[in-house]
Design a protein around this motif. Structure first.
Motif, mmCIF file in Angstrom:
data_model
loop_
_atom_site.group_PDB
_atom_site.id
_atom_site.type_symbol
_atom_site.label_atom_id
_atom_site.label_comp_id
_atom_site.label_asym_id
_atom_site.label_seq_id
_atom_site.Cartn_x
_atom_site.Cartn_y
_atom_site.Cartn_z
ATOM 1 N N ASP B 101 15.719 -16.173 74.316
ATOM 2 C CA ASP B 101 16.618 -17.025 75.084
ATOM 3 C C ASP B 101 15.844 -17.614 76.272
ATOM 4 O OD1 ASP B 101 16.440 -15.026 76.971
ATOM 5 O OD2 ASP B 101 18.556 -14.481 76.938
ATOM 6 N N PRO B 127 22.418 -13.084 60.937
ATOM 7 C CA PRO B 127 22.686 -14.520 61.045
ATOM 8 C C PRO B 127 22.071 -15.126 62.304
ATOM 9 C CG PRO B 127 24.690 -13.336 60.493
ATOM 10 C CD PRO B 127 23.652 -12.304 60.779
ATOM 11 N N ALA B 128 21.568 -16.337 62.184
ATOM 12 C CA ALA B 128 20.952 -17.006 63.319
ATOM 13 C C ALA B 128 21.414 -18.444 63.427
ATOM 14 C CB ALA B 128 19.429 -16.951 63.185
ATOM 15 N N LEU B 129 22.506 -18.760 62.738
ATOM 16 C CA LEU B 129 22.922 -20.158 62.650
ATOM 17 C C LEU B 129 23.346 -20.718 63.998
ATOM 18 C CD1 LEU B 129 23.238 -22.421 60.644
ATOM 19 C CD2 LEU B 129 25.598 -21.734 60.281
ATOM 20 N N ASP B 130 24.059 -19.898 64.762
ATOM 21 C CA ASP B 130 24.533 -20.349 66.071
ATOM 22 C C ASP B 130 23.341 -20.776 66.926
ATOM 23 O OD1 ASP B 130 26.210 -20.685 68.361
ATOM 24 O OD2 ASP B 130 25.682 -18.661 69.023
ATOM 25 N N TRP B 131 22.357 -19.919 66.985
ATOM 26 C CA TRP B 131 21.195 -20.225 67.821
ATOM 27 C C TRP B 131 20.406 -21.402 67.260
ATOM 28 C CZ3 TRP B 131 20.101 -19.519 72.593
ATOM 29 C CH2 TRP B 131 18.800 -19.731 73.060
ATOM 30 N N MET B 133 21.528 -23.917 65.595
ATOM 31 C CA MET B 133 22.221 -25.163 65.879
ATOM 32 C C MET B 133 22.087 -25.538 67.349
ATOM 33 S SD MET B 133 23.024 -25.952 62.893
ATOM 34 C CE MET B 133 23.855 -27.492 63.198
ATOM 35 N N LEU B 134 22.110 -24.535 68.219
ATOM 36 C CA LEU B 134 21.879 -24.831 69.637
ATOM 37 C C LEU B 134 20.470 -25.392 69.817
ATOM 38 C CD1 LEU B 134 23.376 -21.709 71.495
ATOM 39 C CD2 LEU B 134 24.371 -23.969 71.271
ATOM 40 N N ALA B 135 19.523 -24.788 69.099
ATOM 41 C CA ALA B 135 18.126 -25.208 69.239
ATOM 42 C C ALA B 135 17.906 -26.612 68.677
ATOM 43 C CB ALA B 135 17.204 -24.208 68.547
ATOM 44 N N LEU B 261 21.650 -12.319 72.383
ATOM 45 C CA LEU B 261 22.899 -13.084 72.285
ATOM 46 C C LEU B 261 24.138 -12.202 72.249
ATOM 47 C CD1 LEU B 261 22.141 -16.074 69.911
ATOM 48 C CD2 LEU B 261 22.137 -15.982 72.393
#
Lengths: 528, 402, 555
Positions: B101, B127-131, B133-135, B261
């Motif tokens: 982060d 899962p790493a989709l949230d991060w 998409m932020l990236a 996270l």
């Protein structure tokens, strides 16, 4: 880091009024400053525009927030700016003709009880305004940094509040969260008066009379200027631009140039040039490049970070915070070129700020539709006729009507192309209820929606303040932490626009504060 | 948004290999990995562990989260996200990575597969989709697509793994260097699909990971097991994998570190330096997330360090608290993973130790049970720099047959 | 329902107590129990013939026990439960499982009791949201952790220089700083923003956002787009059941079991309760209270009088205008206590089905929330603003008797629904026709999701804010005894200068939900108030131990 090829100490992207103020202070401190403006003229959102038929107008039409200190520091009066010598009352128009006229210290057309309450209301707001006044022209502190200067700054904030006295301090901490609706209910009886006084709590933002938390802050920002004299209360003492916005912008531009700043118009910056994680220059659309030690953006945060800088140079969470910044405008601007002075029912003197907002429910219901991307047929308006003060803004005998219109959503269902003629028509209908013959006088008309403001002035979202002015986007959170001290996560890249503390309105504080930050950094102060 | 009207099925999801895994799982010991049934062990963890050290074993890695990242901005986006230099990663190469982060605290670790200049897959255990998409915010020429269910995977690990693949006639498979990706028509004699093989794994030994379309997963399994007997092929479960990875010194999310996270308490997450992943942090490359904080930490020293400990005796130091003195006065850390290593005969542990104590005496307070009765021992630990198990055969190209 | 306290001997002389508590709601009872625990001779006065205020179990239809006001519980402080030994008096809090958001056209999204199932169910709607839910939950837990420190503490007065206030300000400041710089900024934002904006920062699924946003409007006269509603959302997730933060539970035997258990503790400590005893006026002499008069003319004396009523009622009805400063009365008049919620309670003769949900799944037993989208919820609020009940209301349906066998006979069900929005002052005033129309709009909403529901109704109790006001005594029927907006929270609750439970008259105190930490069946207001009273009496400790617990269990 020193780049020997740098031609300037500072490059400022955008010659909006904050950019000009920032350039001016820096130039006065001996910095070599270059201001790059994409448009053909300076001024940004305050730049003057021509309306068909020889009328001169601008998006802002009143000048509540400017401080004498800034006028003096930059010697603006030496460059043709005249301090306003009169203030205008606000007139709450009543469809039945029983208007209420609000001046700095009295009400005409309201009950004795309301007049008495108005005194207390004004006193309290002025006290609050005074308490937070020092913080408009000051970089926000960092909370929890452990840094001495930050702690001191926070302490001073607490002290200023405490100096209000036990009762007023307690009231401040309660009232800061009140919506205009409850606040005006606590003081007044007349619905028309409540609506008129609510106007300054909500205008410019996604706020309606019933919206909590941000109304008082929005009002206090407007109370930050002191050109109206000792009694600064704005609703009853409105100051217009003497000579139009153009005269102030020209003065700011010329003063900056006299101080040594170089200003280039028609110079649209394509991107900021980076070297070793440091902003070192800019490249223009036409390929020209300029280098400097400090790159300052007067653009809104989203444009600054995503268009000019690029996400790849930013921390991910930081970029997300910029992305989530709420910056969709809600205010439209109506300009009418008139061949004679419009007559408003039962109103002898139109030289005032006229409000079409007969009740708070009227405002609220316009807002309720805008929430869903619709536009009400009953919009609220703040009208001034600048030509009554300065006839030179229109051909002889002609008049300009300038009105802020709430609420026009940035995203309208079906698109603005389709709806704009209808909205303009409904605005004229509304005006006609108060000034029955106005249609016959119209020479030219234009309606600027937030979408128009975005396109014409390159402000993402078309928002007056480059971003909602509200507690959650204020002070340490404006535009977001990590950039709330005008510095950014990118070394050498700064912000000086309305998206930074303290926000928009013709004030120059963001430009001033940013200049101070750059000058302090030069002296070796720690950068966050 | 594409709302599927079907309900969420209760119970564990079944990987494409499940029909073959289930009969092996006589103990019916299933764990949950990303919602999938994942064998804790099939018959006995200790025996299965030896398949990865003595012969070869397969581990179902289908539940691994897989994100396909494509587009002209893909490299730039990933390079800003992870701590290693993606621009230096060759095509058909895999790189182990961590991402942080803004404060330089590790969110997760995983591997990046590069198939072309603009074509990557990010694989991670959670899962790493949230991060992701932020990236991706602020990048335009990029697409992210989750392919978890579109790719079945088997880790084939152990000293005979290469030999078994050769027995499947996968021409040239022995020439794959560590972290290299190869594409093979499969089955070799009568190709119906493409098999992607990467020389990667989580055991520290010789090993490969085999990736195939789910509809051909059973074909892959059957081909392997048709020829696997001479090579000692057997599936192994999570418990034996855990033994192997501790020996190899690999970290596990939610064991060695708490992902940034979902960390509620301030500083209960860890930086890559604290996890002793210094070699993965490329401070020379341009801006990446957490860089500023990591530069600062490098200068000021890390508050914690993950150490490999060698502990006398045989009592496993699971959950042990670490002290600066034998009398257990000053707490200086805690053990995250511990094992009595079968191959090295060492009593080993991974432990988080306060930065100020990494060069000083470290004592582990070990609790162990003897017929229900709890006992306590305090042992002086020795810090190991290298992984406990890191055989040369794991790095040799071409590898030997056993 | 008969209570154990209905038949007390009639007192003939002007009786005198150490303390009188007005209102036998759960906070009043808690307050009295702690005062009694400290050895005071306490009397609780209740206007109704039953105790419990808004935490009651009543047999409103033969054979069915109704929790007809509050219906679920999360904020009840565990330390008070343990401290007053409430289990001994029959209290058991049972978690009630999943929460499902039912949207339009048969869509639904469920928060299962099992995290992995929740993940997968969100993933059906948006894979990204399923993952973002982890980050969302982390952030909420950070804020919960902070607020939870303050629940059982008296708010400091920020304008005061008293050592105790300064000490408390420092305590709060330190907990605030402990969150770390980044979380501090995020918390400041969170505290003031709207639930919709807050949720937009994490999620894309409208059903998920709408479902989560329901907690931000329950009992609140604001919409999901109104700044300040993010905090209300937190107020509904910061409680816990057995340390599981965000979990809700039912009281076995109905919510009245909570009041009855506290009353049991109170009586064991020697306290007394008098029902059918409505207080008419606070007796004041020389700015000091000496008791109360009842509406039947009886006078009861005490040096201490604690009001569990909301401040509007307390300062405009019970306290005579001449006994308090005019400014304070004005503050009470301005106090925001807005009716915005309605309720329909049902006795059902069978179990309703919900075709959208998988058959026989745990979801059919859990809490069901009928939402459509954020916009639909906001439009519901627009109706309220215009003095109408929401044409498409947000309805939360709780099937209490599925979890609690004591509420109805086997095969029979007690179901309560909570409805947002329903105004206290509907255009033209409430009458039976409007009440019926309101009920119909709710039943129609339920029918959209449960076609057989209406046929199973044996009895329905319809409660608009007007009924809540007349029965329970909550002004405008506001369930929190006052809006949970920043201008009425912490040291602003109920209003600045009166947040430390002391009234303007010596010996007079407040202990209702209108005080910090606000609404919900928490017992915290009553306990905090008792702590202040005992502090004034210099009786806050018995044998060196604090009578009223402060702080929290291990968090």
């Amino acid at each position: 880091m020193t780049d020997i090829s740098a031609s300037h100490d500072v490059i400022i992207i955008g010659a909006g009024h904050n950019g000009l103020v920032c350039a001016n202070y820096l130039a006065r401190a001996g910095k070599r400053v270059l201001v790059l403006e994409a448009a053909a003229q300076t001024g940004g959102l305050a730049a003057s525009r021509q309306l068909d038929g020889g009328f001169q107008c601008a998006v802002p039409h009143s000048l509540p927030q400017l401080q004498k200190k800034l006028v003096d520091d930059l010697k603006l009066t030496d460059f043709g700016f005249r301090l306003p010598d009169t203030t205008l009352p606000t007139v709450a128009l009543n469809p039945d003709g029983k208007h209420i006229t609000i001046t700095a210290d009295q009400l005409c057309g309201a009950s004795d009880a309301d007049t008495l309450a108005y005194g207390e209301f004004t006193r309290l707001l002025n006290r609050f305004a005074k308490a937070i006044e020092p913080f408009w022209y000051k970089s926000p502190p960092r909370i929890g940094s452990g840094n001495w200067a930050d702690t001191l700054s926070l302490g001073q904030f607490g002290l200023n509040l405490r100096l209000l006295g036990k009762q007023d301090m307690a009231e401040f901490m309660r009232m800061i969260a009140l919506p205009a609706q409850d606040l005006t209910d606590e003081f007044f009886d007349s619905d028309l008066l409540k609506a008129a006084l609510s106007w300054d709590f909500v205008i410019g933002n996604k706020l309606a009379p019933r919206s909590p938390n941000n109304a008082v802050l929005n009002q206090l920002l407007k109370l930050s200027g002191d050109l109206a004299g000792n009694n600064r209360y704005h609703t009853g003492a409105v100051t217009l631009f003497p000579g139009g916005a153009n005269s102030l912008i020209r003065a700011m531009e010329q003063s900056a140039q006299a101080a040594g700043a170089e200003i280039l118009c028609n110079a649209s910056v394509k991107r900021v040039l980076m070297q070793d994680q440091t902003a070192v220059g800019v490249e223009l659309d036409d390929g020209r490049t300029y280098k400097a030690h400090h790159i300052v953006s007067n653009a809104d945060p989203k444009t600054s970070f995503f268009k000019l800088l690029g996400a790849r140079h930013l921390p991910i969470q930081f970029a997300h915070r910029i992305r989530r910044n709420r910056n969709r405008g809600m205010v439209g601007k109506l300009h009418l070129g008139l061949k004679n002075l419009p007559h408003f029912n039962q109103l002898n003197n139109a030289n005032g700020r006229l409000l079409i907002a007969p009740s708070r429910e009227y405002i609220e219901s316009a807002f309720d539709q805008a929430k869903y991307g619709e536009v009400s047929d009953q919009l609220a308006m703040e009208i001034v006729i600048p030509t009554l003060q300065d006839p030179s803004l229109a051909p002889t005998g002609h008049h300009l009507l300038s009105a802020h219109v709430q609420y026009l959503p940035y995203d309208i269902k079906g698109g603005w192309e389709e709806h704009k003629p209808r909205v303009l028509e409904s605005l004229l209908n509304t005006l006609q209820q108060y000034a029955p013959t106005i249609r016959e006088s119209i020479v030219s008309a234009e309606l600027l929606t937030p979408k128009d403001l975005e396109q014409e002035y390159r402000v993402d979202g078309g928002h007056w303040h480059h971003g909602e002015f509200c507690i959650d986007q204020w002070w340490v959170n404006r535009p977001t932490y990590g950039a709330s001290q005008y510095t950014t996560p990118v070394t050498g890249f700064y912000l000086c626009g309305a998206g930074s503390h303290p926000g928009g309105g013709i004030m120059g504080a963001a430009g001033h504060n940013c200049a101070q930050q750059i000058l302090n950094t030069g002296k070796g102060a720690a950068t966050p | 948004m594409n709302v599927k009207t079907t309900h969420t099925t209760p119970g564990l999801l079944k990987s494409p290999f499940y029909p073959r895994l289930a009969p092996f799982n006589e103990a019916e010991q299933w764990g949950d990995w990303n919602g999938y049934a994942n064998a804790l062990f099939y018959k006995d963890a200790y025996t299965e562990y030896f398949t990865t050290r003595n012969s070869c074993g397969v581990y179902d890695v289908s539940p691994m989260c897989k994100y396909r990242i494509r587009g002209d901005d893909a490299e730039a986006m990933l390079n800003r996200m992870v701590t290693r230099d993606v621009s230096k990663q060759g095509i058909n190469k895999v790189a182990y990575n961590v991402w942080c982060d803004d404060r330089g605290k590790v969110i997760d670790d995983g591997t990046i597969f590069r198939f072309a200049q603009n074509d990557f897959i990010l694989m991670c255990a959670e899962p790493a989709l949230d991060w992701l998409m932020l990236a991706c915010e602020g990048f335009t020429a990029i697409s992210v697509h989750e392919e978890t269910e579109e790719i079945a995977g088997l880790a084939l690990q152990g000293p005979t793994s290469c030999a078994l693949l050769k027995a499947l006639q996968l021409a040239g498979v022995e020439n794959l260097t560590p972290f290299e990706i190869g594409q093979f028509a499969f089955p070799a004699d009568n190709p119906v699909t493409q098999l992607t093989i990467s020389r990667t794994g989580f055991t520290g030994d010789l090993g490969y990971e085999l990736w195939i379309a789910p509809e051909h997963a059973l074909l892959l399994w059957d081909q392997l097991f048709a020829r696997g007997e001479p090579y000692g092929l057997h599936p192994y479960g999570e418990e034996s994998l855990d033994m192997a990875r501790i020996e190899a010194g690999f970290i596990l999310p939610e064991v060695e570190f708490h992902g940034a996270l979902h960390t509620v308490n301030l500083d209960h997450d860890h930086s890559p330096f604290e996890l002793s992943l210094d070699w993965m942090v490329n401070l020379k490359k341009p801006h990446f997330n957490g860089r500023e904080a990591l530069i600062k930490e490098k200068q000021q020293g890390s508050p914690w360090r993950l150490l490999k400990l060698d502990i006398p005796g045989e009592k496993v130091a699971e959950n042990a608290i670490l002290y600066a003195e034998k009398i257990c006065k000053t707490e200086i850390g805690y053990v995250t993973s511990a094992l009595n290593s079968p191959v090295t005969k060492a009593n080993i542990a991974l432990a988080m130790v306060k930065g100020s104590h990494i060069d000083k005496d470290i004592f582990a307070e070990i609790y162990y049970q003897k017929e229900l009765r709890w006992n306590r021992k305090v042992r002086k630990c020795t810090v190991q720099q290298k992984p406990f198990w890191w055989p040369d055969r794991g790095r040799a190209t071409p590898p030997a047959d056993y | 329902m008969a209570t154990a306290f209905g038949h007390k001997p009639i007192l003939t002389m002007t009786p005198k107590y150490d303390a009188i508590v007005i209102g036998a709601g759960h906070n009043g009872l808690t307050n009295a129990a702690y005062l009694a625990k400290a050895g005071l001779n306490v009397l609780v006065l209740e206007k109704n013939d039953y105790i419990g205020g808004a935490a009651v179990s009543r047999e409103l239809h033969p054979g069915w026990i109704y929790s007809n006001c509050s219906y679920v519980c999360t904020l009840l402080r565990q330390s008070i439960h343990r401290d007053l030994n409430l289990s001994k008096y029959g209290l058991m809090i049972v978690p009630y499982g999943s929460t499902t958001f039912l949207g339009a056209n048969g869509s639904y999204l469920a928060e299962y009791t099992n995290e992995a199932m929740t993940y997968r169910d969100i993933k059906r709607h948006s894979p990204r949201d399923a993952d973002a839910y982890v980050r969302y939950h982390r952030d909420l837990m950070r804020y919960c952790k902070l607020i939870r420190y303050f629940l059982l503490r008296t708010p400091p007065d920020p304008t005061s220089f008293k050592p105790r206030d300064i000490k408390e300000m420092i305590y709060m400041g330190r907990k605030f700083l402990d969150m770390g710089e980044e979380t501090i900024y995020e918390f400041i934002r969170f505290l003031t923003m709207s639930a919709a904006d807050f949720l937009d920062e994490y999620f894309e699924s409208d059903l998920l956002k709408a479902g989560l946003a329901s907690a931000s409007i329950i009992g609140t006269a604001l919409g999901v787009y109104s700044p300040g509603t993010a905090y209300v959302l937190l107020h509904h997730v910061m409680g816990d059941v057995d340390g599981s933060v965000g979990t809700w539970g039912l009281a076995r035997g109905g919510m009245g079991a909570i009041s009855n258990a506290i009353a049991g503790a109170l009586q064991d400590f020697g306290g007394k309760i008098k029902t059918n005893a409505e207080v008419a006026q606070l007796l004041v002499r020389n700015n000091r209270t000496y008791g109360v008069t009842l509406t039947n003319g009886d006078e009861i004396h005490a040096d201490i009088v604690v009001s569990n009523l909301d401040p509007k009622r307390t300062f405009t009805k019970i306290v005579d205008a001449k006994d308090i400063p005019a400014k304070l009365r004005k503050k009470a008049e301005n106090f925001k206590i807005r009716g915005s919620s309605g309720k329909l309670n049902f006795a059902l003769t069978g179990r309703p089905t919900f075709p959208a949900l998988p058959q026989n799944s745990e979801l059919t037993k859990g809490s069901l929330q009928f939402v459509e989208s954020l916009e639909a919820m906001e439009r519901g609020y627009d109706d309220w603003k215009n003095k109408r009940w929401s044409r498409k209301p947000f309805v939360e349906l709780t099937q209490s008797s599925i979890w609690d066998p004591t509420l109805a006979a086997p095969g029979h069900y007690f179901v309560s629904t909570f409805v947002q929005y329903c105004p206290a002052d509907v255009e033209g005033g409430w009458d039976q026709n409007k009440k019926d129309a309101f009920a119909k709009s709710v039943i129609d909403t339920i029918a959209e999701h449960s076609p057989d529901f209406e046929d199973l109704i044996a009895h329905v109790e319809v409660r608009t804010p007007a009924e809540l006001e007349s029965e329970v005594g909550l002004t405008e029927g506001n369930i929190f005894q006052g809006e949970l907006t920043i201008d009425q929270l912490l040291f602003n609750r109920p209003f600045p200068g009166y947040a430390q439970y002391r009234g303007p008259i010596q010996g007079m105190y407040l202990c209702g939900s209108a005080t910090h930490p606000g609404g919900g069946v928490s017992s915290a207001c009553g306990a905090n108030s008792a702590r202040e009273i005992l502090l004034d009496l210099k009786r806050s400790k018995v044998n060196g131990a604090a009578v009223v617990p402060e702080e929290f269990v291990d968090d």
